[in-house]
Write a protein that holds these residues in place. Sequence first.
Motif, mmCIF file in Angstrom:
data_model
loop_
_atom_site.group_PDB
_atom_site.id
_atom_site.type_symbol
_atom_site.label_atom_id
_atom_site.label_comp_id
_atom_site.label_asym_id
_atom_site.label_seq_id
_atom_site.Cartn_x
_atom_site.Cartn_y
_atom_site.Cartn_z
ATOM 1 N N LYS A 1 0.852 -1.202 0.000
ATOM 2 C CA LYS A 1 0.000 0.000 0.000
ATOM 3 C C LYS A 1 0.885 1.250 0.000
ATOM 4 O O LYS A 1 1.984 1.245 0.556
ATOM 5 C CB LYS A 1 -0.893 0.031 1.253
ATOM 6 N N PRO B 1 -15.054 -0.083 -1.995
ATOM 7 C CA PRO B 1 -14.055 -0.563 -1.017
ATOM 8 C C PRO B 1 -13.230 0.590 -0.439
ATOM 9 O O PRO B 1 -11.997 0.618 -0.537
ATOM 10 C CB PRO B 1 -13.189 -1.509 -1.856
ATOM 11 N N PRO C 1 -6.634 -3.774 6.344
ATOM 12 C CA PRO C 1 -7.682 -4.401 5.531
ATOM 13 C C PRO C 1 -8.844 -4.898 6.380
ATOM 14 O O PRO C 1 -10.010 -4.817 5.965
ATOM 15 C CB PRO C 1 -6.944 -5.570 4.853
ATOM 16 N N CYS D 1 -6.630 1.808 9.044
ATOM 17 C CA CYS D 1 -6.115 1.590 7.675
ATOM 18 C C CYS D 1 -5.964 0.109 7.325
ATOM 19 O O CYS D 1 -5.762 -0.233 6.161
ATOM 20 C CB CYS D 1 -4.754 2.273 7.517
ATOM 21 N N SER E 1 -10.280 -3.594 8.827
ATOM 22 C CA SER E 1 -11.167 -2.539 9.357
ATOM 23 C C SER E 1 -12.167 -2.057 8.304
ATOM 24 O O SER E 1 -12.715 -0.955 8.419
ATOM 25 C CB SER E 1 -10.324 -1.361 9.865
ATOM 26 N N ALA E 2 -12.431 -2.905 7.313
ATOM 27 C CA ALA E 2 -13.277 -2.488 6.178
ATOM 28 C C ALA E 2 -14.689 -2.078 6.574
ATOM 29 O O ALA E 2 -15.323 -1.291 5.865
ATOM 30 C CB ALA E 2 -13.336 -3.624 5.144
ATOM 31 N N SER E 3 -15.203 -2.586 7.692
ATOM 32 C CA SER E 3 -16.577 -2.225 8.051
ATOM 33 C C SER E 3 -16.639 -1.000 8.969
ATOM 34 O O SER E 3 -17.719 -0.575 9.373
ATOM 35 C CB SER E 3 -17.284 -3.410 8.733
ATOM 36 N N ARG F 1 -8.366 3.889 2.034
ATOM 37 C CA ARG F 1 -8.554 4.246 3.445
ATOM 38 C C ARG F 1 -8.243 5.731 3.580
ATOM 39 O O ARG F 1 -7.146 6.170 3.224
ATOM 40 C CB ARG F 1 -7.583 3.466 4.348
ATOM 41 N N THR G 1 -16.503 2.678 9.146
ATOM 42 C CA THR G 1 -16.509 3.895 8.322
ATOM 43 C C THR G 1 -17.468 4.916 8.915
ATOM 44 O O THR G 1 -18.427 4.555 9.603
ATOM 45 C CB THR G 1 -16.820 3.557 6.838
ATOM 46 N N THR H 1 -13.086 3.438 2.939
ATOM 47 C CA THR H 1 -13.637 3.933 4.208
ATOM 48 C C THR H 1 -13.117 5.341 4.491
ATOM 49 O O THR H 1 -12.016 5.700 4.053
ATOM 50 C CB THR H 1 -13.269 3.010 5.393
ATOM 51 N N PHE I 1 -9.145 -0.352 -3.389
ATOM 52 C CA PHE I 1 -8.854 -0.278 -1.943
ATOM 53 C C PHE I 1 -8.600 1.176 -1.600
ATOM 54 O O PHE I 1 -7.822 1.854 -2.272
ATOM 55 C CB PHE I 1 -7.604 -1.093 -1.583
#
Length: 257
Positions: free
Chosen positions: A6, A176, A239, A237, A241-243, A135, A245, A178, A133
């Motif tokens: 990243k 994808p 991966p 940041c 923690s995708a939910s 963040r 937001t 947040t 992706f």
Amino acid sequence: MKLQGKVALVTGAASGIGRAIAEQLAEEGASIVIADIQDKAGEEVAAANRDKGHKAEFIRFDVTDAASIEAGFAETAKRLGPVTILVNNAGIAKAAPFGKTDLAFWDLMIKIDLTGPFLCMKAAIPGMLAAGFGRIVNIASTAGQTGYPYCAAYCAAKHGLVGMSRSLAREYAAKPLTVNCVCPGYADTPIVESAIANIVAKTGRSREDALAELVAHNPQRRLIKPQEVADAVTWLCLPGSASVTGQNIGVAGGEMM
Ligand code: NAD
């Protein structure tokens, strides 16, 4: 090393909280861009990270200047790849009684602390969507969650940043990507040192008294460490923690509940 591959751009990373965030993201494997107006300090932070084996570049970047932001993102893509993590951290925190808050003072605060993140998000989001992706973490403040006296312009900018982040979190929820805020209380950085110096100069009180007044807001009665803010940002940041937001994560010793 959960952020390997990243590219993280951190504005205002030549100093204080931004520096700690960039270093922590690099520890997780991200390539980092120190995006700041301070050339010498920015180069030093990048070099110190390269010495630790990280991929790190200083790129001169003024968040008040849309052309500089566009050029900074283009230069980042050339040197490291497209930005998939953006931390809007650059900021100033000047205090003044409302009667002395003139239009120039107001405009400067809004330009750096609110319009800057707006422009950086405009520049970053298309690349994040293309990469699949993204963040975004905006460094707001407890001043984005409540009012403090003598801080109308700063509070307005930080409340604006919180509101804009919530709106974008909903707008991009199906993508994808947040968008969150981290809200530190008074932290141990040069901004707070100059706030203490200002109180001492204007009131004649001792440094200890001025510091005690600032930490009185924090139930833990201490300044927040930049590293503590960096840990919260890094977690947002990851991966996994995708939910998460549209949140405001307080790092303030329990000041806000
Ligand atoms: P700092 O002064 O140590 O660092 C701020 C950095 O932003 C500096 O490196 C500066 O050169 C850079 N910067 C300023 N204007 C810029 C511009 N136009 N373009 C690019 N870079 C620019 O401050 P800090 O305490 O580390 O603050 C970082 C962020 O945290 C700020 O947004 C601040 O509002 C927020 N914050 C700080 C505290 C605190 O107590 N220190 C508390 C809550 C929130």
